[in-house]
Design an enzyme around this catalytic site. Structure first.
Site, short mmCIF file in Angstrom:
data_model
loop_
_atom_site.label_atom_id
_atom_site.label_comp_id
_atom_site.label_asym_id
_atom_site.label_seq_id
_atom_site.Cartn_x
_atom_site.Cartn_y
_atom_site.Cartn_z
N ASP A 24 0.79 -1.23 0.00
CA ASP A 24 0.00 0.00 0.00
C ASP A 24 0.83 1.28 0.00
O ASP A 24 0.29 2.36 -0.26
CB ASP A 24 -0.91 0.03 1.23
CG ASP A 24 -2.00 -1.02 1.17
OD1 ASP A 24 -2.36 -1.43 0.05
OD2 ASP A 24 -2.48 -1.45 2.24
N ASP A 45 0.70 6.12 1.52
CA ASP A 45 -0.61 5.88 2.10
C ASP A 45 -0.59 6.30 3.56
O ASP A 45 -0.53 7.49 3.86
CB ASP A 45 -0.99 4.41 1.92
CG ASP A 45 -2.45 4.13 2.24
OD1 ASP A 45 -3.24 5.09 2.30
OD2 ASP A 45 -2.81 2.96 2.44
N ASP A 70 -0.71 1.68 9.75
CA ASP A 70 -2.07 1.17 9.64
C ASP A 70 -2.14 -0.21 10.29
O ASP A 70 -1.23 -1.03 10.12
CB ASP A 70 -2.50 1.04 8.18
CG ASP A 70 -2.83 2.39 7.54
OD1 ASP A 70 -2.70 3.42 8.23
OD2 ASP A 70 -3.19 2.40 6.35
N ARG A 94 -6.53 11.69 10.75
CA ARG A 94 -6.32 10.31 11.16
C ARG A 94 -5.17 10.17 12.15
O ARG A 94 -4.16 9.51 11.88
CB ARG A 94 -6.07 9.40 9.95
CG ARG A 94 -7.23 9.32 9.00
CD ARG A 94 -7.03 8.24 7.95
NE ARG A 94 -8.19 8.14 7.07
CZ ARG A 94 -8.34 7.23 6.12
NH1 ARG A 94 -7.39 6.33 5.93
NH2 ARG A 94 -9.43 7.21 5.37
#
Length: 391
Positions: A188, A212, A216, A268
């Site tokens: 990613d 990205d 994550d 985020r």
């Protein structure tokens, strides 16, 4: 002819020096002009239980594995490679991902047995494919300037007991995986991707400018601590939870502690789905959209953080919910702010039950007063540890 040779050798020496120079990681900005400067004796019982656990030890180099006893939060049971031998990375290359050369980080990190991985010098590692780290590994960059950059970066897939410490991870990009990869397809472009993994601890890393996310964690990953790290210059910083429809993340537990969310961040920090998230003693500075967000009814306990809003009147709110059914749905989600300090008009919108038992059940560690974060310059990100000195 001798003069020409001399000039050629001089230019070759200069160009080689530049080629092998390793740029230093960015240093965190101070909160204000009134905040004290970063102390070289930052090990001195500053109330950060992770740092207090090991940084005053002048023999930390010989006692590296003591770090495995210092984790807090939901990832506190991660032992990394404590039960294994030391492995020293001597080669910054990644010429053959299918058959990595001994001495490379890929060779060490993909071995079946536990290993505590260290480095013999400063180096920038440009991976050709994302590096899928095996279980029971510690990647310990202390004492050197170790960077993973300009290629795909780190992936944790169906593993447990991984510690990642003191790495500068930046400018990560997607790349096609080889045919033997268990994930297939393309990576990613995350700094660190965590899939179906547990007992993970990421500490004292600096992360920025990835394609990205910076970090994550998805697909049922749990028992994770992300601590003492410096994140900057990025849009979608941290995603915790695969999708609103993926119920496997309902048991996800993540602690975000002692980090500095710095300049150039947009959103985020983290964005949460389903699970339980304890956000403790972090500093947030001038986010461009929001700091903490979520969907699919996550439990979020924000405790002892400092939120410093920018001067933009439209980005003062710390929180953001995404709900297909509107306000009536998210008002039932348990999001709580306790002991947070709001600066320059920042505000946190709570929801759910103020005294829900879920906060006590999923409180992963003891928070310090947020006021302490404003009186000492934060010691986050990659450390400049010197051998035979307290770090």
């Amino acid at each position: 002819m001798s003069i020409v040779c001399t000039i050629f050798l001089f230019l070759l020496t200069v160009s080689s020096a530049f080629a092998f120079a390793v740029p230093k990681p960015p240093i965190v900005r101070q909160l204000s002009t009134s905040v004290t400067s970063n102390s070289t004796a930052s090990c001195s019982a500053n109330g950060n239980p992770i740092d207090d656990c090991w940084r005053c030890d002048e023999n930390w180099k010989d006692n590296r594995k003591n770090l495995a006893d210092c984790a807090v939060g939901f990832g506190r049971d991660s032992i990394g490679g404590r039960a294994g031998e030391f492995y020293t990375v001597t080669d910054s290359g990644d010429d053959n991902p299918l058959n990595p050369s001994p001495g490379t980080l890929r060779y060490a990190a993909t071995q079946d047995q536990p290993l505590w991985i260290i480095f013999d010098r400063d180096m920038v590692i440009q991976l050709k494919q994302d590096l899928q780290v095996a279980s029971y590994k510690t990647i310990d960059g202390r004492g050197n300037n170790v960077q993973i950059a300009y290629g795909p970066c780190l992936t944790l897939y169906k593993v447990s007991n991984v510690i990642i410490n003191n790495l500068y991870i930046h400018d990560c990009v997607p790349a096609k995986r080889n045919a033997l990869s268990s994930l297939g397809g393309y990576s990613d472009g995350d700094g660190i991707s965590i899939f179906e993994s547990r007992d993970i601890w990421i500490d004292h890393c600096t992360l920025e400018k990835c394609y990205d996310g910076l970090i994550d964690a998805v697909n049922g990953s749990t028992d994770i601590t992300i601590s003492n790290s410096y994140m900057l210059n990025h849009n979608e910083v941290m995603l915790l939870g695969h999708s609103d429809e993926y119920s496997g993340d309902r048991d996800m537990r993540v602690t975000i502690a002692f980090n500095y969310f710095g300049e150039g961040l947009v959103q985020r920090m983290p964005r949460c789905r389903h699970g339980y998230f304890h956000i403790v003693n972090n500093i947030y500075r001038e986010w461009k959209m929001y700091a903490i967000g979520g969907s699919a009814n996550p439990t979020i306990f924000s405790q002892g953080n400092v939120f410093i809003a920018s001067n933009n009147q439209f980005t003062k709110e710390v929180t953001k919910r995404e709900s297909a059914d509107g306000d009536e749905e998210w008002k039932e989600w348990n999001w709580k702010s306790e002991g947070d300090e709001m600066v320059n008009g920042a505000y946190f919108t709570p929801s759910g039950k103020e005294d829900s038992p879920s906060y006590a059940k999923f409180s992963s560690m003891v928070a310090r007063p947020a006021s302490l974060l404003k009186t000492t310059h934060p010691s986050v990100g990659v450390l400049s540890c010197e051998i035979d000195q307290a770090c």
